[in-house]
Scaffold this motif. Structure first.
Motif: not given
Lengths: 463, 419
Positions: B85-93, B144-155
């Motif tokens: 099974t080949t899965i897609p990587f993240a593409k969307e900013e 990955n080769s297409h995007v850089h995503l970043m998020d933070t979370n705290q509680y």
């Protein structure tokens, strides 16, 4: 991790006015091969490497930090933040760490890298094919092969310096079957504190024969009866009853706080005379065995309950100070992110001489709990629970219909006294125990026992 | 290091995606009037996913110092694996929610927790009061080769455990809340009263009863059973909901929603661990299980899009009703109110949905709490339980990041007791 580097870090700790300081370094590689849908479906590998730094001040308050940034700069900053309230430059001299007792490579071990990956896959495939050939219409066969290699180094301000290497290997097979709107699930687990010689000890045909019977019985299982009744608990993993009923309550982590139902009861009769419980971290190749505990102390055989009398607790370094008792080589942690505390290793009930047939014949109405699941306990109250995965009703001294899985619950004080018969078919089984210092591999073991009365969580009342 | 690994992989014609986690945790534990442990953790780790030929392989590691060795390991795994099974990587900013890490006022927290020891003056049976505060901060990035995503979370989460003693008999109660403005004294008093009531508990006869489960208990059950909604488990025929999509098997009032963007006290998740965008979705509606939860692999198998659930669920909750818990209890007249379930990891089965759990609570008589109950076992099944809903209360509460729930009243549920 070199000794020189640890000595440097220990020097930074030892300069402060503290009661006890310790550095625990760990490297671990674990790989899980998952065979499912008749193929090698997944391989999950995890590699961790980090340190845990523990400082105990004169009030016996523990300050702990874990990090996998092993730069000197970060370690120094971390030690400073843990000891900010402690006086500086108390000791000018360096700490002298003793020589480690060398690691003795066990004999007869097939190390994880000595078995080719393709042969591991071959084992999984053969086991899967055999299961499908022996048991018809299985909706799923899942087989997991887990291997874990851990290297630790521990050093403390008392001069202890010890290294250890640990290996764990396990195989789990679970089967799913659906028929006539019923869903059945059956699982068996085998593990050792050693290598792939484990695979030679798994008698696949025997295991699958037993699972076949269990899964067929489950498909026609009726609701379990509920209420208090006598219960016969099968050997091996059945010992979860003692793990929960008294094992955790004998750990110094709750005893030192006096929040254990067994605190203050040393040398008192707390169980039936049939009960002798031993925790032994030294059993060769057992799932819960380590050469040294996570404070660098050699593991040992600890007799906890002897003929019903509470003889000892499981004790780690700091709780030993609090309790004014000697540590028992029982300090454990899941990994470097947890401070260690007293835990079980290989805990078992010593065998007796009662006959299983006599146990069954003595029960007019009760439960035969053949295969157990996990459980939990509140050590303060002694209330505990554990689940029965495969069970049968006993009526008029005979094993009768299979019943659905159910929980059994009880209280430590009452249940330990209710152990009425103990047979001689002692078996050990492997499990994973979760508590304050994370999940650790533990062996539990017992022969078949009869408990005179325990509350069974069934859905009907048919007496 | 991340760029180096991606470049090295690309040079070998390997498509690679790296999810980085940067955790910082502070935990303060207090017993009675004294600090017991102060624990800090700073840890980075990475999940590397590589597409090699038709295979998708994964590796979790805490350091990227040796990228050549990492690639070699991934290639070895790909050679061995059968799954294609080949899965897609993240593409969307996806626009990040950037939150600065809050510092924990250690002295204030220790003072708040140790001052609860004063309650011993009012309750002579109070043997021990243990308090805990944990602050969690996490930075998640996906490259990955297409995007850089970043998020933070705290509680932050408070936990309280009280133990009371009368002669040799001890009882203890524990609760946890994510509300950092919670009235700790009030919370402690509730637990003390509950523990005192338990000192004089009774069991009951094995039978079927009308039952109310507290919001904590319903949330615990939903957390335990959350994997049954996942397509991975359903595709492998290991979920009790296998083959039950769109079947009307639940009560109308069982309206189950997952919303990772809902502010439930544990922060939001804008993308999952594979970089798929998260969104609000209805899982159970109009009596039926209507939406499976997909990660990339299970979505590829069913030829649909991921629902952003590679981590399972985040912020799943049962839609609250309009009545208060007190109204539900009054309406129950005679029955059982359960406010604590134990042993969920062992007493539940995802494959057949069976539930057999040690329970504690109160016997309700004429719409009021009559006496404390212990040594009873909730003996039911997930589908049976949630097809017997009488009413859902309005007291939605989240005790942890995964699931929340209001209290729920059920009819005709089996309870095993000592008689």
């Amino acid at each position: 991790m070199t000794k020189d580097r640890l000595e440097k870090w220990m020097r930074w700790i030892y300069q402060k006015d503290i009661d006890f300081g310790e550095i625990f370094y760990e490297e671990r590689v674990s790989t899980r091969y998952l065979f499912m849908d008749e193929q090698l479906d997944k391989i999950d590998t995890e590699i961790i490497r980090g340190v845990g730094i523990r400082i105990v001040d004169h009030d016996l308050i523990t300050y702990y930090a874990s990090t996998n940034d092993l730069t000197d700069e970060n370690i120094k900053k971390t030690i400073t933040s843990l000891t900010s309230h402690c006086q500086e430059n108390v000791h000018q001299e360096s700490i002298i760490l003793q020589e480690a007792i060398p690691y003795k490579q066990p004999e007869g071990i097939i190390f994880h890298d000595q078995m080719k990956a393709i042969d591991k896959k071959k084992f999984l495939k053969q086991f899967d094919q055999r299961a499908r050939a022996m048991i018809s219409n299985l909706s799923q066969v899942t087989i997991k092969l887990n291997e874990e290699d851990q290297k630790i180094v521990v050093a403390n301000t008392k001069g202890v310096y010890q290294t250890d290497q640990r290996m764990n290997t396990s195989v789990t097979i679970s089967l799913n079957k659906e028929a006539n709107g019923q869903r059945a699930f059956c699982s068996r687990n085998f593990g050792n504190g050693a290598g792939y010689e484990l695979l030679e000890t798994v008698d696949q045909e025997k295991v699958l024969e037993e699972m076949k019977q269990a899964i067929e019985d489950q498909l026609v299982a009726q609701d379990c009866a509920g209420g208090k009744m006598p219960v016969i608990i099968g050997p091996g993993f059945g010992a979860v009853i003692f793990h929960e009923a008294c094992g955790h309550a004998m750990e110094a982590s709750s005893v030192a706080k006096k929040l254990s139902v067994l605190a203050g009861k040393l040398n008192q009769k707390i169980a039936s005379s049939k009960v002798t419980i031993i925790d032994d971290g030294t059993i060769d190749g057992a799932w819960g065995t380590t050469n040294f505990d996570d404070e660098g102390r050699a593991t040992q055989k600890n007799i906890l309950i002897e003929d019903g009398i509470l003889k000892n607790y499981l004790i780690d370094e700091i709780n030993g100070v609090k309790m004014k008792m000697t540590p028992t080589g029982s300090s454990r942690r899941q990994n470097y992110t947890y401070p260690p505390t007293s835990r079980m290793n290989n805990t078992y009930l010593k065998k007796g001489n009662d006959q299983i047939e006599d146990m069954i014949q003595s029960i007019p109405y009760g439960l035969y709990a053949k295969v157990m699941g996990g459980g939990s306990v509140n050590t303060a109250t002694g209330d505990f629970n554990f689940s029965v995965n495969e069970a049968y009703m006993i009526r008029d001294g005979k094993i009768q219909e299979s019943v659905k899985a159910a929980s059994l619950i009880g209280n430590t004080v009452e249940i330990l006294q209710n152990v009425e018969m103990v047979s001689d078919d002692l078996k050990l089984a492997c499990g994973t125990c979760g508590a304050e210092s994370g999940w650790v591999p533990v062996t539990i073991g017992q022969p078949t026992i009869k408990v005179s009365e325990i509350l069974v969580g069934g859905a009907k009342n048919d007496r | 290091m991340i760029d180096k690994l991606i470049a090295l992989a690309n040079a070998s014609k390997i498509d690679i995606q790296i999810t980085s986690y940067d955790h910082r945790d502070t935990t303060i534990q207090v017993k009675d009037d004294q600090l017991e442990t102060f624990n800090i953790s700073k840890r980075k780790h990475y999940l590397i996913v590589a597409k090699i030929g038709k295979k998708t392989v994964k590796l979790a590691t805490e350091n990227l110092e040796n990228p050549e060795e990492i690639l070699h390991l991934l290639q070895e795994q790909a050679h061995l694996l059968d799954n294609t099974t080949t899965i897609p990587f993240a593409k969307e900013e996806i626009l990040p929610i950037k939150e600065e890490e809050q510092t924990v006022d250690t002295e204030k927290v220790i003072h708040e927790l140790t001052s609860l020891n004063e309650l011993k003056k009012d309750f002579q049976e109070l043997l021990s009061i243990e308090g805990e505060y944990t602050h969690h901060y996490e930075k998640i990035a996906i490259d990955n080769s297409h995007v850089h995503l970043m998020d933070t979370n705290q509680y932050g989460v408070y936990g309280l455990s009280v133990t009371v003693q009368e002669e040799e008999h001890m009882e203890s109660c524990y609760t946890a809340v994510s509300d950092i403005d919670v009235d700790l004294k009030q919370l402690a008093l509730e637990q003390i009263h509950k523990a005192l009531d338990r000192l004089h508990f009774q069991s009951l006869a094995t039978n079927r009863y009308n039952v109310i489960l507290s919001n904590e208990c319903v949330a615990d059950l939903l957390t335990q059973f959350a994997p049954i909604f996942e397509a991975q488990l359903i595709q492998k025929r290991k979920s009790v909901l296998t083959g039950k999509l769109h079947e009307k098997i639940f009560s109308q009032a069982f309206h189950l929603v997952e919303d990772p963007l809902y502010n439930h006290g544990f922060g939001k998740r804008i993308f999952d661990d594979e970089g798929s965008k998260t969104f609000k979705k209805e899982i159970i509606k109009d009596k039926a299980f209507v939406q499976m939860l997909y990660d990339n692999e299970s979505a590829t198998n069913d030829q649909v899009q991921s629902t952003g659930n590679s981590y399972g669920v985040y912020g799943m909750y049962l839609e609250p009703g309009s009545s208060t818990l007190e109204e539900l209890i009054q309406d129950l007249k005679d029955g059982i109110y359960i406010d604590h379930l134990t042993g969920l990891h062992a007493g539940t089965n995802l494959n057949d949905g069976n539930i057999s759990l040690q329970a504690e609570g109160y016997y309700i008589k004429d719409g009021k709490k009559d006496h404390a109950l212990k040594m009873i076992i909730l003996s039911t099944n997930f589908i049976e339980l949630f097809s017997h809903i009488k009413e859902v209360a309005n007291d939605l509460r989240f005790d942890h990041a995964k699931c929340g729930a209001p209290s729920v009243s059920f009819t005709d549920i089996a309870i095993a007791g000592e008689e």
